[in-house]
Scaffold this active site. Structure first.
Site, PDB file in Angstrom:
ATOM      1  N   SER A  42       1.835   8.371  13.205  1.00 30.91           N
ATOM      2  CA  SER A  42       1.212   7.779  11.860  1.00 30.91           C
ATOM      3  C   SER A  42       0.015   7.664  12.135  1.00 30.91           C
ATOM      4  O   SER A  42      -1.059   7.994  11.442  1.00 30.91           O
ATOM      5  CB  SER A  42       1.811   6.524  11.609  1.00 30.91           C
ATOM      6  N   LYS A  43      -0.740   7.034  13.373  1.00 34.88           N
ATOM      7  CA  LYS A  43      -1.978   6.954  13.737  1.00 34.88           C
ATOM      8  C   LYS A  43      -2.991   8.085  14.240  1.00 34.88           C
ATOM      9  O   LYS A  43      -4.109   8.252  13.623  1.00 34.88           O
ATOM     10  CB  LYS A  43      -2.192   5.797  14.753  1.00 34.88           C
ATOM     11  N   TYR A  46       5.004   5.018  15.354  1.00 27.67           N
ATOM     12  CA  TYR A  46       3.462   4.392  15.398  1.00 27.67           C
ATOM     13  C   TYR A  46       2.483   5.176  15.877  1.00 27.67           C
ATOM     14  O   TYR A  46       1.551   5.807  14.901  1.00 27.67           O
ATOM     15  CB  TYR A  46       3.522   3.333  16.012  1.00 27.67           C
ATOM     16  N   VAL A  88       0.810  -1.343   0.242  1.00 31.65           N
ATOM     17  CA  VAL A  88       0.069  -0.059   0.081  1.00 31.65           C
ATOM     18  C   VAL A  88       0.826   1.340  -0.022  1.00 31.65           C
ATOM     19  O   VAL A  88       0.202   2.277  -0.246  1.00 31.65           O
ATOM     20  CB  VAL A  88      -0.833  -0.119   1.241  1.00 31.65           C
ATOM     21  N   SER A 134      -5.965   4.115  15.907  1.00 28.84           N
ATOM     22  CA  SER A 134      -5.406   3.151  16.822  1.00 28.84           C
ATOM     23  C   SER A 134      -5.830   4.073  18.381  1.00 28.84           C
ATOM     24  O   SER A 134      -5.686   5.323  18.056  1.00 28.84           O
ATOM     25  CB  SER A 134      -4.010   2.850  16.907  1.00 28.84           C
TER      26      SER A 134
HETATM   27  N1  NAD Z   1      -3.447  -5.553  16.945  1.00 31.57           N
HETATM   28  C1  NAD Z   1      -3.657  -4.139  17.598  1.00 31.57           C
HETATM   29  O1  NAD Z   1      -3.527  -4.413  18.729  1.00 31.57           O
HETATM   30  C2  NAD Z   1      -3.986  -3.094  16.932  1.00 31.57           C
HETATM   31  C3  NAD Z   1      -4.412  -1.837  17.696  1.00 31.57           C
HETATM   32  C4  NAD Z   1      -4.694  -0.539  17.037  1.00 31.57           C
HETATM   33  C5  NAD Z   1      -4.776  -0.598  15.553  1.00 31.57           C
HETATM   34  N2  NAD Z   1      -4.078  -1.883  15.016  1.00 31.57           N
HETATM   35  C6  NAD Z   1      -4.173  -1.424  13.495  1.00 31.57           C
HETATM   36  O2  NAD Z   1      -4.963  -2.339  12.963  1.00 31.57           O
HETATM   37  C7  NAD Z   1      -4.494  -2.477  11.686  1.00 31.57           C
HETATM   38  C8  NAD Z   1      -4.436  -4.135  11.337  1.00 31.57           C
HETATM   39  O3  NAD Z   1      -3.362  -4.469  12.228  1.00 31.57           O
HETATM   40  P1  NAD Z   1      -3.495  -6.331  12.883  1.00 31.57           P
HETATM   41  O4  NAD Z   1      -3.411  -6.038  14.341  1.00 31.57           O
HETATM   42  O5  NAD Z   1      -4.455  -6.937  12.222  1.00 31.57           O
HETATM   43  O6  NAD Z   1      -2.023  -6.755  12.176  1.00 31.57           O
HETATM   44  P2  NAD Z   1      -1.523  -7.940  11.424  1.00 31.57           P
HETATM   45  O7  NAD Z   1      -0.046  -7.852  11.493  1.00 31.57           O
HETATM   46  O8  NAD Z   1      -2.217  -9.006  12.206  1.00 31.57           O
HETATM   47  O9  NAD Z   1      -2.183  -7.445  10.077  1.00 31.57           O
HETATM   48  C9  NAD Z   1      -1.553  -6.511   9.237  1.00 31.57           C
HETATM   49  C10 NAD Z   1      -1.552  -6.872   8.034  1.00 31.57           C
HETATM   50  O10 NAD Z   1      -1.057  -5.854   6.950  1.00 31.57           O
HETATM   51  C11 NAD Z   1      -0.143  -6.326   5.916  1.00 31.57           C
HETATM   52  N3  NAD Z   1       0.570  -5.542   5.428  1.00 31.57           N
HETATM   53  C12 NAD Z   1       1.714  -4.789   6.129  1.00 31.57           C
HETATM   54  N4  NAD Z   1       2.173  -3.848   5.528  1.00 31.57           N
HETATM   55  C13 NAD Z   1       1.699  -3.829   4.247  1.00 31.57           C
HETATM   56  C14 NAD Z   1       1.818  -3.115   3.236  1.00 31.57           C
HETATM   57  N5  NAD Z   1       2.853  -2.276   3.209  1.00 31.57           N
HETATM   58  N6  NAD Z   1       1.099  -3.404   2.044  1.00 31.57           N
HETATM   59  C15 NAD Z   1       0.040  -4.154   2.282  1.00 31.57           C
HETATM   60  N7  NAD Z   1      -0.269  -5.148   3.405  1.00 31.57           N
HETATM   61  C16 NAD Z   1       0.553  -4.720   4.361  1.00 31.57           C
HETATM   62  C17 NAD Z   1       0.298  -7.378   6.637  1.00 31.57           C
HETATM   63  O11 NAD Z   1       1.220  -8.334   5.586  1.00 31.57           O
HETATM   64  C18 NAD Z   1      -0.685  -8.207   7.461  1.00 31.57           C
HETATM   65  O12 NAD Z   1      -1.213  -9.108   6.547  1.00 31.57           O
HETATM   66  C19 NAD Z   1      -2.923  -2.040  11.566  1.00 31.57           C
HETATM   67  O13 NAD Z   1      -3.400  -0.662  10.766  1.00 31.57           O
HETATM   68  C20 NAD Z   1      -2.855  -1.639  13.059  1.00 31.57           C
HETATM   69  O14 NAD Z   1      -1.978  -0.536  13.179  1.00 31.57           O
HETATM   70  C21 NAD Z   1      -3.886  -2.903  15.348  1.00 31.57           C
END
Ligand code: NAD
Length: 256
Positions: free
Chosen positions: A164-165, A161, A63, A143
């Site tokens: 960015s969020k 992080y 992305v 987040s």
């Molecule tokens: N897990 C948490 O506690 C949490 C909390 C707040 C926000 N988030 C946000 O939620 C979203 C999803 O996170 P998650 O916890 O499911 O993480 P995850 O690591 O399980 O999934 C993230 C996915 O994004 C893909 N990815 C990474 N870089 C990429 C790129 N450059 N292009 C395309 N795909 C890419 C990865 O391959 C992975 O499959 C993220 O934006 C994360 O910052 C997560």
């Protein structure tokens, strides 16, 4: 079904929140375009999505790369003619990038490139398709770290992080204002800690898990499905008067 005949793009669909959301959207009737940097994980998600909607596809995409997204936008236009829902879950964390000994500045750049620029680029390449229809729902993923600071970050306060969020919340508001006249809604979700690969190094450490659980008033971490259900609400007509909002899904973390 809440998304019958909808075409939905899900980024980061190979894992965690994106994967669960892609599957839920398909269960609710959407054809889902699952995109991820990790193509084999996107294909695993497609296997599950196909149980509910067999006009779905999976594609490899970084992305942070405008060319990848331009190609996918064109492909979606040719195959489906439109897009109704965009869910921006692709994301990374400085904590997980530090393993390959990158310089702090390189880690900063990559986090901003994937989380912030990636969200911008997906919006940039898919809004024109929504403008043609004068309808659509975009859901960005911020987040709790976009709302509050935290002390257990990477690099004593220099962690990219949270910035960015935080910027995703402002991007969401600005887009929402600009697109409202075209009946396109733009919102974002601010999850608390959720058990996914992103937080694996934390929740697989029993001491750290206990500490994190105690920071959430509900006494536990969230599940990917709990975020996916919020994404479904924002994607569907159930949220038809909501735009420019950030919905916190955090077990009370930021209420303290
Ligand atoms: N897990 C948490 O506690 C949490 C909390 C707040 C926000 N988030 C946000 O939620 C979203 C999803 O996170 P998650 O916890 O499911 O993480 P995850 O690591 O399980 O999934 C993230 C996915 O994004 C893909 N990815 C990474 N870089 C990429 C790129 N450059 N292009 C395309 N795909 C890419 C990865 O391959 C992975 O499959 C993220 O934006 C994360 O910052 C997560």
């Amino acid at each position: 079904m809440k998304l019958r005949k909808n075409i939905a793009l899900v980024t980061g669909a190979g894992s965690g929140i994106g994967r669960e959301t892609a599957i839920l959207f398909a269960k609710e009737g959407a054809s889902v375009i699952s995109i991820d940097l990790n193509y084999s994980k996107a294909l695993d998600t497609l296997d599950e999505v196909n149980l509910y909607n067999d006009s779905s596809i999976a594609l490899e995409c970084d992305v942070s790369q405008s060319n990848d997204l331009a190609d996918i936008s064109l492909l979606v236009q040719e195959k489906y003619g439109t897009i109704d829902v965009v869910f921006n879950a692709a994301g990374t964390h400085s904590r997980n990038l530090s393993a390959n000994n990158s310089l702090p500045e390189e880690i900063w750049d990559r986090v901003i490139e994937v989380n912030l620029k990636g969200t911008y680029l997906v919006n940039y390449h898919f809004v024109p398709l929504m403008l043609k229809n004068k309808s659509g729902s975009i859901i960005n993923v911020s987040s709790i770290m976009g709302l509050v600071g935290y002390a257990d970050g990477f690099g004593v306060g220099f962690d990219a992080y949270p910035p960015s969020k935080g910027a995703i919340i402002q991007l969401t508001r600005n887009l929402a204002l600009d697109l409202a006249k075209n009946n396109i809604r733009v919102n974002c979700i601010c999850p608390g800690y959720v058990k996914t690969d992103l937080t694996k190094s934390l929740h697989e450490n029993p001491g750290k898990l206990k500490e994190l659980e105690s920071k959430h008033p509900l006494g536990r971490l969230g599940t990917p499905l709990e975020v996916a259900q919020t994404a479904l609400f924002l994607a569907s007509n159930d949220s038809s008067f909501i735009t420019g909002s950030s919905i916190v899904v955090d077990g009370g973390y930021t209420a303290q």
